[in-house]
Design a protein around this motif. Structure first.
Motif, short mmCIF file in Angstrom:
data_model
loop_
_atom_site.label_atom_id
_atom_site.label_comp_id
_atom_site.label_asym_id
_atom_site.label_seq_id
_atom_site.Cartn_x
_atom_site.Cartn_y
_atom_site.Cartn_z
N LEU A 110 -108.46 14.77 -49.07
CA LEU A 110 -108.54 14.63 -50.51
C LEU A 110 -107.84 13.34 -50.96
O LEU A 110 -106.90 12.87 -50.33
CB LEU A 110 -107.88 15.83 -51.19
N ASN A 111 -108.32 12.80 -52.07
CA ASN A 111 -107.73 11.64 -52.75
C ASN A 111 -107.96 10.31 -52.03
O ASN A 111 -107.41 9.29 -52.45
CB ASN A 111 -106.22 11.83 -52.98
N HIS A 112 -108.77 10.29 -50.98
CA HIS A 112 -109.06 9.02 -50.32
C HIS A 112 -109.84 8.07 -51.22
O HIS A 112 -109.89 6.87 -50.94
CB HIS A 112 -109.85 9.26 -49.03
N SER A 113 -110.45 8.58 -52.28
CA SER A 113 -111.22 7.70 -53.15
C SER A 113 -110.34 6.60 -53.76
O SER A 113 -110.83 5.50 -54.05
CB SER A 113 -111.91 8.50 -54.26
N LEU A 114 -109.06 6.88 -53.95
CA LEU A 114 -108.14 5.85 -54.43
C LEU A 114 -107.78 4.84 -53.35
O LEU A 114 -107.32 3.73 -53.65
CB LEU A 114 -106.85 6.50 -54.95
N PHE A 115 -107.97 5.20 -52.09
CA PHE A 115 -107.47 4.39 -50.97
C PHE A 115 -108.54 3.50 -50.35
O PHE A 115 -108.23 2.74 -49.43
CB PHE A 115 -106.94 5.28 -49.84
N VAL A 116 -109.78 3.58 -50.80
CA VAL A 116 -110.88 2.96 -50.07
C VAL A 116 -110.65 1.46 -49.85
O VAL A 116 -110.93 0.93 -48.77
CB VAL A 116 -112.23 3.20 -50.78
N GLY A 117 -110.12 0.76 -50.85
CA GLY A 117 -109.88 -0.67 -50.67
C GLY A 117 -108.93 -0.94 -49.52
O GLY A 117 -109.18 -1.82 -48.68
N ALA A 118 -107.86 -0.17 -49.44
CA ALA A 118 -106.89 -0.34 -48.36
C ALA A 118 -107.49 0.09 -47.02
O ALA A 118 -107.32 -0.59 -46.00
CB ALA A 118 -105.63 0.46 -48.65
N ILE A 119 -108.19 1.23 -47.01
CA ILE A 119 -108.78 1.71 -45.76
C ILE A 119 -109.77 0.70 -45.22
O ILE A 119 -109.79 0.38 -44.02
CB ILE A 119 -109.47 3.07 -45.98
N ARG A 120 -110.62 0.18 -46.09
CA ARG A 120 -111.64 -0.78 -45.67
C ARG A 120 -111.00 -2.04 -45.09
O ARG A 120 -111.50 -2.61 -44.13
CB ARG A 120 -112.53 -1.12 -46.87
N HIS A 121 -109.89 -2.49 -45.70
CA HIS A 121 -109.24 -3.70 -45.18
C HIS A 121 -108.56 -3.43 -43.84
O HIS A 121 -108.63 -4.26 -42.93
CB HIS A 121 -108.21 -4.22 -46.17
N ILE A 122 -107.92 -2.29 -43.71
CA ILE A 122 -107.16 -1.98 -42.50
C ILE A 122 -108.07 -1.56 -41.35
O ILE A 122 -107.80 -1.87 -40.19
CB ILE A 122 -106.13 -0.87 -42.82
#
Length: 384
Positions: free
Chosen positions: A233-245
């Motif tokens: 849950l709540n990964h929708s806020l993290f997508v920019g960071a996840i995509r970069h990492i």
């Protein structure tokens, strides 16, 4: 004959798809525990099972327990959700909604939701990640495509897609593992300025280190072979960071008719982490935030994110299952359409649904409650 042991046994059976055995265990637990605080979760678990109908005496007992004046608010709310499920199954729409609404209000009184705070964070994350921002950060050297991130609001079909993906021979279902947040604990939040500040403090290699930490946690949990579905849950806020990492990660984003999604959230007694589901206006705000994030990230990373409308998936499963598999870099496996036969524990509120072949009965499921959902639709229109 310990109610706690019997309840736990029933939960394990339900998560493994053994519904008849689970019902027997839950009923045995109820027979030895008259305490509402101890029995409320057992009532809820029993009524969550597919096709369960309470006997007249069980309905009388459930009603009586939910009317006791000494019942604590959260316990009362849980009992009322169980009662609402049974009234809904019996077609008693007004009475079912009244039970859900009373139950939600009782739980909300103990678990208030900060709607404005989440909305503000959503806007800050979107505004701080404009096109080209990721290019100002040092690239991550992680080249693994192991994780597959499934996103979407609760009750939008995320567990269904996880089950479909986990039915592929090369994929494990990781469910809500919440390991990325652990690997990235040095980030206070996922705004662009927070990423920039961390790189300035720790150097450009920080992204590679976080990515490798996340993959190491996956290895410890699931072994080193195959792909893993992460639908925390709540990964929708993290997508920019996840995509970069994790630049090779793939994302599948579920969408659903907002009325159906709202009703499914409101009529589900979530255990934790979904405090916005106790209010129709909070649900409207949360679903609005979710859609704004989906549109933003998809505009930035269109090649990495596949949006899957729930209604189209159940209408054309063969087409969409292959599309999902190809998007994730998997060799298409037509047997995945029999995902309901895959034997694996499922721990979310959708455990019963993913044990069945795809069905369309959940499409337009909110129409019976359209009049009751007027506050949701009014708030949603005002926000969009």
């Amino acid at each position: 004959r310990d109610a706690r042991v019997l309840h736990f046994l029933g939960v394990c059976q339900a998560q493994s798809g053994q519904d008849d055995e689970a019902a027997e265990s839950f009923r045995a637990a109820l027979a030895v525990t008259p305490n509402p605080a101890a029995s409320c979760w057992t009532w809820l678990a029993l009524t969550d099972l597919r096709g369960v109908q309470l006997t007249p005496s069980e309905m009388t007992a459930l009603r009586a327990t939910s009317e006791r004046p000494d019942v604590q608010a959260t316990t009362l709310g849980t009992l009322l959700y169980a009662l609402g499920a049974m009234l809904d199954r019996a077609g008693e729409i007004d009475a079912a909604f009244a039970a859900y609404a009373r139950g939600a209000a009782a739980i909300a009184s103990q678990a208030p939701y900060e709607r404005a705070a989440h909305g503000a964070m959503t806007r800050m994350v979107i505004d701080s990640f404009p096109p080209g921002f990721a290019d100002t950060l040092t690239p991550s050297q992680v080249d693994s495509d192991r994780p597959i991130f499934v996103l979407g609001a609760p009750r939008s079909g995320t567990t269904l897609v996880e089950q479909i993906l986990a039915s592929h021979a090369d994929v494990s279902g990781g469910a809500e593992v919440n390991l990325f947040r652990a690997a990235a604990m040095s980030l206070p939040d996922f705004r662009g300025e927070s990423l920039k500040a961390l790189e300035n403090a720790q150097g450009g290699e920080v992204w590679t280190r976080i990515g490798r930490d996340y993959l190491h946690l996956l290895d410890e949990r699931f072994g080193t072979q195959g792909r893993v579905v992460d639908k925390s849950l709540n990964h929708s806020l993290f997508v920019g960071a996840i995509r970069h990492i994790l630049p090779k990660a793939r994302f599948v984003w579920m969408t659903r008719d907002v009325g159906d999604n709202a009703w499914s959230c409101f009529s589900t007694r979530f255990n934790q982490g979904v405090d916005w589901s106790w209010s129709l206006t909070d649900i409207a705000a949360r679903l609005t935030d979710e859609e704004r994030l989906r549109r933003h990230w998809t505009s930035l990373f269109p090649e990495a994110i596949l949006t899957v409308p729930y209604e189209q998936l159940v209408d054309q499963p063969g087409v969409w299952i292959e599309r999902i598999q190809r998007h994730c870099g998997l060799t298409p496996d037509p047997t995945a359409i029999d995902f309901h036969l895959t034997q694996r524990p499922v721990q979310t509120a959708s455990a019963g649904q993913v044990r069945q072949p795809l069905y369309k009965s959940s499409v337009s499921s909110s129409r019976r409650y359209e009049r009751h959902l007027a506050p949701f639709f009014e708030a949603y229109r005002a926000l969009n």
